[in-house]
Design a protein around this motif. Structure first.
Motif, mmCIF file in Angstrom:
data_model
loop_
_atom_site.group_PDB
_atom_site.id
_atom_site.type_symbol
_atom_site.label_atom_id
_atom_site.label_comp_id
_atom_site.label_asym_id
_atom_site.label_seq_id
_atom_site.Cartn_x
_atom_site.Cartn_y
_atom_site.Cartn_z
ATOM 1 N N LEU A 198 0.833 -1.206 0.000
ATOM 2 C CA LEU A 198 0.000 0.000 0.000
ATOM 3 C C LEU A 198 0.868 1.256 0.000
ATOM 4 O O LEU A 198 0.606 2.207 -0.753
ATOM 5 N N MET A 199 1.877 1.253 0.836
ATOM 6 C CA MET A 199 2.759 2.423 0.928
ATOM 7 C C MET A 199 3.534 2.628 -0.363
ATOM 8 O O MET A 199 3.659 3.757 -0.853
ATOM 9 N N LYS A 200 4.065 1.562 -0.932
ATOM 10 C CA LYS A 200 4.806 1.678 -2.191
ATOM 11 C C LYS A 200 3.913 2.248 -3.290
ATOM 12 O O LYS A 200 4.332 3.139 -4.033
ATOM 13 N N ASN A 256 3.975 10.546 -6.555
ATOM 14 C CA ASN A 256 5.323 11.017 -6.900
ATOM 15 C C ASN A 256 6.137 11.390 -5.669
ATOM 16 O O ASN A 256 6.820 12.415 -5.639
ATOM 17 N N ILE A 257 6.041 10.573 -4.650
ATOM 18 C CA ILE A 257 6.805 10.787 -3.429
ATOM 19 C C ILE A 257 8.095 9.992 -3.544
ATOM 20 O O ILE A 257 8.071 8.783 -3.799
ATOM 21 N N LYS A 258 9.194 10.680 -3.369
ATOM 22 C CA LYS A 258 10.489 10.009 -3.446
ATOM 23 C C LYS A 258 10.660 9.148 -2.188
ATOM 24 O O LYS A 258 10.599 9.645 -1.073
ATOM 25 N N ALA A 259 10.853 7.868 -2.401
ATOM 26 C CA ALA A 259 11.043 6.938 -1.286
ATOM 27 C C ALA A 259 12.081 5.905 -1.696
ATOM 28 O O ALA A 259 12.243 5.591 -2.873
ATOM 29 N N ASP A 260 12.778 5.383 -0.739
ATOM 30 C CA ASP A 260 13.843 4.412 -0.997
ATOM 31 C C ASP A 260 13.253 3.005 -1.099
ATOM 32 O O ASP A 260 13.489 2.149 -0.259
ATOM 33 N N ILE A 261 12.468 2.786 -2.120
ATOM 34 C CA ILE A 261 11.807 1.495 -2.331
ATOM 35 C C ILE A 261 12.818 0.427 -2.735
ATOM 36 O O ILE A 261 12.714 -0.728 -2.327
ATOM 37 N N GLU A 262 13.815 0.814 -3.505
ATOM 38 C CA GLU A 262 14.789 -0.159 -3.996
ATOM 39 C C GLU A 262 15.543 -0.838 -2.850
ATOM 40 O O GLU A 262 15.760 -2.041 -2.870
ATOM 41 N N THR A 263 15.950 -0.065 -1.848
ATOM 42 C CA THR A 263 16.665 -0.651 -0.711
ATOM 43 C C THR A 263 15.773 -1.641 0.022
ATOM 44 O O THR A 263 16.210 -2.718 0.402
ATOM 45 N N GLU A 283 13.351 -3.404 -1.240
ATOM 46 C CA GLU A 283 13.224 -4.589 -2.070
ATOM 47 C C GLU A 283 14.480 -5.444 -2.029
ATOM 48 O O GLU A 283 14.406 -6.671 -2.012
ATOM 49 N N GLU A 284 15.657 -4.819 -1.971
ATOM 50 C CA GLU A 284 16.913 -5.572 -1.858
ATOM 51 C C GLU A 284 16.959 -6.331 -0.551
ATOM 52 O O GLU A 284 17.322 -7.503 -0.511
ATOM 53 N N VAL A 285 16.603 -5.676 0.535
ATOM 54 C CA VAL A 285 16.640 -6.292 1.858
ATOM 55 C C VAL A 285 15.607 -7.409 1.953
ATOM 56 O O VAL A 285 15.882 -8.487 2.466
ATOM 57 N N SER A 286 14.400 -7.165 1.448
ATOM 58 C CA SER A 286 13.356 -8.188 1.542
ATOM 59 C C SER A 286 13.657 -9.385 0.646
ATOM 60 O O SER A 286 13.252 -10.498 0.951
ATOM 61 N N ASP A 287 14.381 -9.179 -0.442
ATOM 62 C CA ASP A 287 14.779 -10.301 -1.292
ATOM 63 C C ASP A 287 15.804 -11.193 -0.600
ATOM 64 O O ASP A 287 15.878 -12.385 -0.859
ATOM 65 N N ASP A 288 16.578 -10.616 0.317
ATOM 66 C CA ASP A 288 17.580 -11.401 1.046
ATOM 67 C C ASP A 288 16.948 -12.341 2.062
ATOM 68 O O ASP A 288 17.537 -13.324 2.440
ATOM 69 N N ASN A 289 15.730 -12.030 2.513
ATOM 70 C CA ASN A 289 15.063 -12.839 3.544
ATOM 71 C C ASN A 289 14.286 -13.946 2.977
ATOM 72 O O ASN A 289 13.875 -14.364 2.171
#
Length: 71
Positions: free
Chosen positions: A47-49, A56-63, A65-71
Motif C-alpha cells: 500500500l505504501m509503495k 510522486n513521493i520520493k522513497a527508498d523502495i529499492e533498498t 526490495e533488496e533487503v526483503s529479497d535477502d530474507n
C-alpha cells in the motif's frame, strides 16, 4: 505453512503492530499467527509503495526490495 490473512483494516491492531515487538503482538493476539502478521506487513508495505508511486513521493523502495529479497 499456510498463508495468513491481513488485518490491515483493523487500525487498533496496526497501531499495536507498530508499537509492540512481533512476539508481544502475537502473544496479545493469540488467535493470530505469524503468517497473519507477515501478510499484514506485506500488505501495508505494498500500500505504501503504491501510494508513493501514485503521488510522486520520493522513497527508498529499492533498498527495501533488496533487503526483503535477502530474507
Amino acid at each position: 505453512m499456510s498463508k495468513g490473512f491481513h488485518f490491515a483494516d483493523e487500525l487498533h491492531k496496526i497501531n499495536d503492530m507498530l508499537t509492540c515487538s512481533k512476539d508481544d503482538f502475537l502473544y496479545s493476539y493469540s488467535y493470530l499467527d505469524e503468517n497473519d502478521y507477515e501478510e499484514t506487513r506485506k500488505f501495508i508495505i505494498e500500500l505504501m509503495k503504491n501510494y508513493y508511486k501514485q503521488n510522486n513521493i520520493k522513497a527508498d523502495i529499492e533498498t527495501y526490495e533488496e533487503v526483503s529479497d535477502d530474507n
